[in-house]
Design an enzyme around this catalytic site. Structure first.
Site, short mmCIF file in Angstrom:
data_model
loop_
_atom_site.label_atom_id
_atom_site.label_comp_id
_atom_site.label_asym_id
_atom_site.label_seq_id
_atom_site.Cartn_x
_atom_site.Cartn_y
_atom_site.Cartn_z
CD GLU A 364 53.60 35.48 31.55
OE1 GLU A 364 53.20 35.16 32.68
OE2 GLU A 364 53.53 34.75 30.56
N GLY A 365 51.45 39.40 34.57
CA GLY A 365 51.24 39.92 35.91
C GLY A 365 51.89 41.27 36.01
P1 TGC Z 1 45.64 32.36 44.67
O1 TGC Z 1 44.34 32.37 45.46
O2 TGC Z 1 46.78 33.15 45.19
O3 TGC Z 1 46.07 30.85 44.45
C1 TGC Z 1 45.14 29.86 44.04
C2 TGC Z 1 45.90 28.58 43.82
O4 TGC Z 1 46.80 28.75 42.72
C3 TGC Z 1 48.14 28.48 43.13
N1 TGC Z 1 48.99 29.43 42.41
C4 TGC Z 1 49.96 29.09 41.58
N2 TGC Z 1 50.43 27.90 41.20
C5 TGC Z 1 51.46 27.88 40.33
N3 TGC Z 1 52.01 29.03 39.82
C6 TGC Z 1 51.54 30.24 40.17
N4 TGC Z 1 52.08 31.34 39.66
C7 TGC Z 1 50.48 30.32 41.11
N5 TGC Z 1 49.79 31.33 41.65
C8 TGC Z 1 48.88 30.78 42.46
C9 TGC Z 1 48.14 28.73 44.62
O5 TGC Z 1 49.17 28.05 45.25
C10 TGC Z 1 46.79 28.20 45.00
O6 TGC Z 1 46.88 26.78 45.04
P2 TGC Z 1 46.05 25.96 46.13
O7 TGC Z 1 46.55 24.57 45.97
O8 TGC Z 1 46.40 26.59 47.45
O9 TGC Z 1 44.61 26.13 45.75
O10 TGC Z 1 45.44 32.80 43.20
P3 TGC Z 1 44.19 33.35 42.44
O11 TGC Z 1 43.59 32.25 41.66
O12 TGC Z 1 43.30 34.18 43.34
O13 TGC Z 1 44.98 34.31 41.44
C11 TGC Z 1 45.22 35.62 41.79
C12 TGC Z 1 46.30 36.25 40.89
C13 TGC Z 1 46.04 37.74 40.85
C14 TGC Z 1 47.64 36.00 41.53
C15 TGC Z 1 46.31 35.64 39.49
O14 TGC Z 1 45.03 35.74 38.95
C16 TGC Z 1 47.31 36.31 38.58
O15 TGC Z 1 48.49 35.96 38.56
N6 TGC Z 1 46.88 37.33 37.73
C17 TGC Z 1 47.72 37.93 36.74
C18 TGC Z 1 47.28 37.46 35.37
C19 TGC Z 1 48.44 37.28 34.44
O16 TGC Z 1 49.59 37.22 34.83
N7 TGC Z 1 48.15 37.14 33.16
C20 TGC Z 1 49.16 36.86 32.21
C21 TGC Z 1 48.56 36.49 30.88
S1 TGC Z 1 49.69 35.66 29.79
C22 TGC Z 1 50.77 36.86 29.32
O17 TGC Z 1 50.76 37.96 29.74
C23 TGC Z 1 51.76 36.41 28.33
S2 TGC Z 1 52.88 37.60 27.85
C24 TGC Z 1 54.05 36.54 27.24
C25 TGC Z 1 55.08 37.13 26.42
O18 TGC Z 1 54.81 37.73 25.35
O19 TGC Z 1 56.27 36.95 26.79
P1 FAD Z 2 44.18 45.49 34.09
O1 FAD Z 2 44.10 44.17 34.77
O2 FAD Z 2 42.91 46.14 33.70
O3 FAD Z 2 45.00 46.47 35.03
C1 FAD Z 2 45.01 47.88 34.83
C2 FAD Z 2 45.79 48.52 36.00
O4 FAD Z 2 45.10 48.21 37.24
C3 FAD Z 2 47.21 47.92 36.15
O5 FAD Z 2 48.07 48.92 36.59
C4 FAD Z 2 47.03 46.89 37.26
O6 FAD Z 2 48.23 46.66 37.98
C5 FAD Z 2 45.99 47.59 38.14
N1 FAD Z 2 45.24 46.63 38.96
C6 FAD Z 2 44.38 45.65 38.56
N2 FAD Z 2 43.91 44.98 39.60
C7 FAD Z 2 44.48 45.53 40.70
C8 FAD Z 2 44.40 45.27 42.11
N3 FAD Z 2 43.62 44.30 42.59
N4 FAD Z 2 45.13 46.04 42.94
C9 FAD Z 2 45.91 47.03 42.47
N5 FAD Z 2 46.04 47.33 41.15
C10 FAD Z 2 45.33 46.58 40.30
N6 FAD Z 2 47.94 37.92 27.64
C11 FAD Z 2 47.78 36.62 27.28
O7 FAD Z 2 46.89 35.92 27.77
N7 FAD Z 2 48.63 36.07 26.37
C12 FAD Z 2 49.63 36.76 25.78
O8 FAD Z 2 50.37 36.21 24.96
C13 FAD Z 2 49.80 38.14 26.12
N8 FAD Z 2 50.73 38.89 25.49
C14 FAD Z 2 50.75 40.27 25.71
C15 FAD Z 2 51.56 41.07 24.92
C16 FAD Z 2 51.53 42.45 25.07
C17 FAD Z 2 52.35 43.30 24.16
C18 FAD Z 2 50.74 43.01 26.11
C19 FAD Z 2 50.73 44.50 26.33
C20 FAD Z 2 49.94 42.21 26.91
C21 FAD Z 2 49.92 40.83 26.71
N9 FAD Z 2 49.05 40.00 27.42
C22 FAD Z 2 48.90 38.69 27.09
C23 FAD Z 2 48.11 40.59 28.37
C24 FAD Z 2 48.73 40.94 29.73
O9 FAD Z 2 48.97 39.79 30.47
C25 FAD Z 2 47.76 41.89 30.44
O10 FAD Z 2 47.84 43.14 29.77
C26 FAD Z 2 48.09 42.04 31.90
O11 FAD Z 2 47.86 40.84 32.60
C27 FAD Z 2 47.26 43.16 32.55
O12 FAD Z 2 45.90 43.06 32.23
P2 FAD Z 2 45.11 44.34 31.65
O13 FAD Z 2 45.90 44.91 30.55
O14 FAD Z 2 43.73 43.93 31.40
O15 FAD Z 2 45.16 45.40 32.82
#
Ligand code: TGC
Ligand code: FAD
Length: 384
Positions: A364-365
């Site tokens: 989740e980031g």
């Molecule tokens: P950015 O250029 O900063 O913003 C673009 C537009 O998006 C809006 N926005 C959001 N809106 C709602 N909620 C948020 N959290 C938002 N973040 C950004 C922002 O306001 C802007 O809107 P507008 O109207 O100005 O255009 O964003 P970006 O597109 O460059 O994204 C950059 C970044 C790094 C923040 C984003 O890619 C990110 O958060 N990356 C992390 C990926 C991540 O969290 N993956 C999670 C996968 S799911 C998961 O891990 C499930 S685990 C669940 C479990 O088991 O509990």
């Molecule tokens: P990477 O993005 O490759 O990052 C590797 C390292 O580089 C990290 O330390 C990161 O912080 C760092 N890094 C990357 N970019 C930058 C930058 N620009 N500046 C500085 N540091 C940086 N995803 C889903 O979609 N759905 C799910 O349900 C889900 N469940 C999960 C459950 C588990 C148990 C785990 C482990 C992960 C899950 N994820 C899920 C994925 C999770 O969201 C990603 O693992 C997470 O977003 C990081 O991505 P990555 O593992 O590819 O690491």
């Protein structure tokens, strides 16, 4: 219960009832089986029906879709109590509620809502959320999964990995690139062209089912597009905002379990003729752990209040998720240390929480990503 800052007085009677019934479920149904589930590397599926019976799926949904219109504070308290049991249990709920029910509610068509929301709320269908790919984690915009328009709908190709609940799920919310940008799709996982594999060999979140979803020319009807996802990744980020909120609360549940276990242990473990709690160094650890626990819980409360008032900036959630994960890890590590050798035994639970929190810190980031989201807020400069 220790409550130096009188946090308890901030909750309504209904919120306390929801919290306490969840806590009782964790004590009676989860704690007796969780060590074994973690050791076996299996999600305890027998709990799904009970979670549904408690009304915890879709609890923030309107009643017409099977929810109970609960407050964000109530939802946060549920996440906290489930994660006192195990992060994997809270993860199951986060994905079902914030990453499947919420996207359908916020982005879905009327037909999608009518069909899926009551089933998901009753726990008759299980959902998952596919954003991450093998080469696109922190930077989901670089995803490769594609959805191409074909005569009878869409053809999906690509792989999503690290997907919580995937091995158990009936339906996935999948994000894919179309000729008009990234879009969200509802995919029933029994469709031809879908394969689901479990990810093995995890040493964290062992009591959670994690999998990989592969799509090989998987054809889905046009109606499976989430119509509200036209803003592409912003729509996906909106869903992440909901899940990150629950994680900030949940991490403090794991932390409070570790704190309670460590405090009890320190009061009963005798060395050098007195309880280790009578030593200044252990008291320093407990004071530091308790201070950070209380600070994070108050932060979570304010986060939930802003959420209930629809005033919540996603950056505030990044601040709280980052802080909660960092402090929960600190608390779990100190607890493990206070337990000495017993700290590495699953029988005392702390090492399980510590191992799980390594995932919570990353998914989740990651910590870095939330640091940079805050950095962008503070400087106006995106340094990702
Ligand atoms: P950015 O250029 O900063 O913003 C673009 C537009 O998006 C809006 N926005 C959001 N809106 C709602 N909620 C948020 N959290 C938002 N973040 C950004 C922002 O306001 C802007 O809107 P507008 O109207 O100005 O255009 O964003 P970006 O597109 O460059 O994204 C950059 C970044 C790094 C923040 C984003 O890619 C990110 O958060 N990356 C992390 C990926 C991540 O969290 N993956 C999670 C996968 S799911 C998961 O891990 C499930 S685990 C669940 C479990 O088991 O509990
Ligand atoms: P990477 O993005 O490759 O990052 C590797 C390292 O580089 C990290 O330390 C990161 O912080 C760092 N890094 C990357 N970019 C930058 C930058 N620009 N500046 C500085 N540091 C940086 N995803 C889903 O979609 N759905 C799910 O349900 C889900 N469940 C999960 C459950 C588990 C148990 C785990 C482990 C992960 C899950 N994820 C899920 C994925 C999770 O969201 C990603 O693992 C997470 O977003 C990081 O991505 P990555 O593992 O590819 O690491």
């Amino acid at each position: 219960m220790l409550d130096l800052m009188q946090l308890e007085a901030q909750f309504t009677a209904e919120e306390i009832l929801i919290r306490d019934s969840t806590a009782q479920f964790v004590r009676d149904q989860v704690m007796p089986i969780i060590t074994n589930a973690f050791e076996q590397g299996e999600f305890p599926t027998q709990l799904i029906g009970q979670l549904a019976q408690l009304g915890l799926f879709g609890m923030t949904l309107p009643e017409r879709y099977g929810g109970s219109d609960a407050s964000a504070i109530a939802y946060g308290l549920v996440c906290q109590e489930l994660e006192r049991g195990d992060s994997g249990l809270r993860s199951f709920l986060s994905v079902q509620n914030s990453l499947c029910i919420y996207p359908i509610y916020a982005l879905g068509s009327d037909a999608q809502k009518q069909y899926w929301l009551p089933r998901l709320a009753r726990g008759e269908a299980i959902g998952c959320f596919g954003l991450t790919e093998p080469d696109a984690g922190s930077d989901p915009a670089s995803m490769r999964t594609s959805a191409q328009q074909v005569d009878d709908g869409w053809a999906l190709n690509g792989t999503k990995t690290w997907i919580t609940n995937a091995p158990l799920a009936d339906v996935a919310i999948v994000w894919a690139k179309t000729s008009a940008g990234i879009r969200g799709f509802l995919i029933e996982l029994d469709r031809p062209g879908v394969s689901v594999t479990s990810i093995k060999h995890k040493l964290s979140m062992r009591a959670s089912a994690t999998g990989e979803l592969s799509f090989d020319n998987c054809i889905i009807p046009a109606d499976n597009l989430l119509p509200g996802s036209e803003r592409g990744l912003v729509a996906a980020l909106k869903c992440l905002t909901q899940a990150r909120f629950g994680i900030a609360w949940g991490a403090m549940g794991a932390a409070s379990a570790c704190f309670d276990i460590a405090r009890d242990y320190a009061l009963t473990r005798t060395q050098f003729g007195r309880p280790i709690a009578a030593t200044q160094l252990i008291q320093h650890d407990l004071a530091t752990m308790y201070t950070e626990l209380v600070k994070a819980q108050w932060l979570n409360l304010q986060l939930a209040r802003l959420h209930d008032q629809q005033q919540l900036d996603p950056t505030a959630i990044s601040l709280a998720k980052r802080n909660a994960c960092e402090q929960a890890l600190m608390i779990a590590r100190r607890a493990r240390h206070i337990l000495g050798g017993n700290g590495i035994s699953l029988e005392y639970h702390v090492i399980r929480h510590l191992a799980n929190l390594e995932t919570v810190y990353t998914y989740e980031g990651t910590d870095n990503i939330h640091t940079l989201i805050l950095g962008k807020y503070l400087t106006g400069i995106a340094a990702f």
